[in-house]
Design an enzyme around this catalytic site. Structure first.
Site, PDB file in Angstrom:
ATOM      1  N   ARG A  20       0.726  -1.409  -0.041  1.00  0.00           N
ATOM      2  CA  ARG A  20       0.016   0.147   0.133  1.00  0.00           C
ATOM      3  C   ARG A  20       0.745   1.338  -0.019  1.00  0.00           C
ATOM      4  O   ARG A  20       0.504   2.220  -0.539  1.00  0.00           O
ATOM      5  CB  ARG A  20      -0.780  -0.052   1.256  1.00  0.00           C
ATOM      6  N   CYS A  23      -1.162   6.092   8.822  1.00  0.00           N
ATOM      7  CA  CYS A  23      -1.281   4.632   8.539  1.00  0.00           C
ATOM      8  C   CYS A  23      -2.685   4.697   7.478  1.00  0.00           C
ATOM      9  O   CYS A  23      -2.574   5.882   6.714  1.00  0.00           O
ATOM     10  CB  CYS A  23      -1.817   3.729   9.595  1.00  0.00           C
TER      11      CYS A  23
END
Length: 280
Positions: A178, A236
């Site tokens: 990611r 995050c």
């Protein structure tokens, strides 16, 4: 700093000794996991535990589970029969995925005694400890927020921009795929990639094969790529696993702030914030 981790064996011993501990299941699953954390809690949990819903105990926002206000936190936690004088132990149905977010939330409102079960429910069960499937309903108590320290424990997008411009550490807890943009985000409407200048420190790199936190030199090695001599911001997808990095840094005696909006804010297609792909 005193460790915020408690082993399954130590927790069991304290409960066996009759100590009053407030146990919380702080599990959160990503949208693409297709799991109901509350239903799984009701089916199996540590006896006496209650479910702390990160989504519900939050400030209404267009971003997921934004940190609660003192009023929302006090009302929600008081309904669980928890006071500011209690010792709270948070655990996770995974291992160390979202329980640190609950730990951080209590800390930002001045709770002095809050611990995270190292390895979560899997470690508890692996140690041979029993579980239950009947949840208790506590009596409401008055919860008095001692301090509102959201500014100490949280960062906003302006803080992150300033940190990146000044070359300070912004550590990204998302999985490597990611971070590089090779893997799609689990939420719709998100760009792939990372902030220019951010450093990839996947939360998984802090977790041992048994699901518990690394310790000592191994934990230091997991953070070897960041500059720990200056301010640190962790980020995050939505402020959950960034709290895991914050816990890891705490175990090393280091302070940090969690970017509450994280990629859910920064990575929006309409946000205007810069995004790059590839390795940092």
């Amino acid at each position: 700093m005193t460790s915020a981790l408690i082993s399954p064996e130590h927790l069991q011993q304290r409960l066996s000794d009759g100590e009053t501990l407030k146990l919380l299941d702080g599990t959160f699953y990503l949208p693409n996991e297709g799991k109901d954390a509350r239903a799984l809690f009701e089916a199996e949990h540590i006896a006496g535990a209650q479910f702390f819903d990160i989504d519900e105990i939050s400030t209404p926002s267009n971003l997921p589970h934004t940190a609660p206000t003192p009023e929302i936190f006090a009302m929600s936690v008081g309904a669980m029969g928890i006071s500011a004088d209690d010792t709270v132990v948070v655990y996770d149905q995974k291992n160390m995925f979202s329980a640190p977010r609950v730990w951080l939330t209590f800390r930002m409102f001045g709770q002095e005694r809050v611990l995270v079960l190292d390895g979560g429910l899997p470690a508890w069960k692996a140690a041979g400890m029993a579980t239950a499937n009947t949840a208790r309903k506590p009596e409401r108590v008055q919860y008095d927020v001692r301090q509102d320290m959201r500014g100490v424990f949280l960062a906003n997008s302006s803080d992150v921009q300033a940190a990146l411009e000044q070359g300070q550490t912004v550590a990204d807890a998302r999985p490597t795929g990611r971070f590089t943009g090779a893997d799609k985000e689990p939420r719709a409407g998100m760009r792939s990639g990372h902030m220019p200048g951010a450093t990839s420190v996947p939360l998984s790199s802090l977790i041992a094969e048994n699901g518990q936190f690394l310790s000592g030199s191994q934990l230091e090695a997991a953070f070897a790529r960041i500059d720990s001599t200056g301010p640190i911001i962790t980020t995050c997808g939505s402020g959950v696993t960034a709290s895991g990095l914050a816990l890891g840094l705490h175990e090393l005696g280091l302070s940090s702030r969690v970017y509450d909006g994280s990629w859910s804010e920064w990575g929006q297609e309409s946000s205007g914030f810069p995004v790059i792909q590839g390795d940092d």
